[in-house]
Design a protein around this motif. Structure first.
Motif: not given
Length: 174
Positions: A75-84
Motif C-alpha cells: 500500500a503506497d499511501e501518499e501515491n494512493r496506489t497499490i504496488r506489486k
C-alpha cells in the motif's frame, strides 16, 4: 505464508517492536537478537516510479503482504496506489496494479481507473485476491486478478461515511 501481513507501520517502528518483543520473551539475561534489514526496492527519494530494485520509487509505503507465489503487495499511501513487487530471478520488479499516483478518490474500477484516498494495510487470501483498508474513505477494498489486470471493488463501508455499525457491504461503518 499466504495472507500474512508483514507490517503496517513505518519500518523504524517495526524494528523497535521486534527488538522489544525479543527482549521481553527471554527470561534470563541474554544478548539482544540481531536483525538484518535489506532494502529490496526504492531508495531515500520520494516519488512514484515502477522499476527494478532502487529504480522503483515509493511515497510512504504503509502496508505489505506476501502471497503464496512470493510476490509482495504494497500500500503506497501518499501515491494512493497499490504496488506489486515480483522477483524475476535477478532483481525485484515493482509494478503499480491499482490506482494512479497523485489522484485521490474512492472509485472502483480496473487498474489505474480505480482511486484510493489513504490505502494503509493490505492482506492476501489463498485465491490471490488483495484486500486494502482505505482508511480515509472508511472502506475495505478487494483487488481481484483478471488475467494481467486487477479489478478493484468496495466490499465494506461507504466512502466518506463514518460510524461504528456492523452489517453487510455498504451498511458497515468504520
Amino acid at each position: 505464508m499466504s495472507g500474512a501481513v508483514l507490517y503496517s507501520r513505518p519500518s523504524w517502528l517495526l524494528a523497535i517492536m521486534m527488538t522489544g518483543a525479543a527482549l521481553a520473551s527471554t527470561s534470563a539475561p541474554a544478548q539482544p537478537a540481531t536483525y538484518h534489514f535489506v532494502t529490496i526496492a526504492g531508495d531515500l527519494s520520494q516519488g512514484s516510479a515502477d522499476g527494478t530494485n532502487s529504480d522503483a520509487l515509493f511515497n510512504f509505503p504503509t502496508g505489505l503482504a506476501l502471497n503464496s507465489n512470493g510476490e509482495l503487495f504494497v500500500a503506497d499511501e501518499e501515491n494512493r496506489t497499490i504496488r506489486k513487487l515480483s522477483w524475476n530471478g535477478t532483481a525485484w520488479v515493482s509494478s503499480t496494479i491499482a490506482g494512479l499516483a497523485g489522484r485521490a478518490g474512492a472509485s472502483d474500477g480496473m487498474n489505474a481507473e480505480a482511486r484510493f484516498i489513504c490505502p494503509e494495510s493490505v492482506a492476501v487470501d489463498g485465491a490471490g485476491n488483495v484486500f486494502v483498508a482505505d482508511s480515509c474513505s472508511m472502506t475495505v477494498r478487494e483487488l481481484s486478478p483478471i488475467g494481467t489486470n486487477w479489478l478493484v471493488k468496495t466490499i465494506a463501508g461507504l466512502a466518506g461515511v463514518e460510524g461504528r455499525t456492523d452489517g453487510t457491504n455498504q451498511d458497515i461503518r468504520f
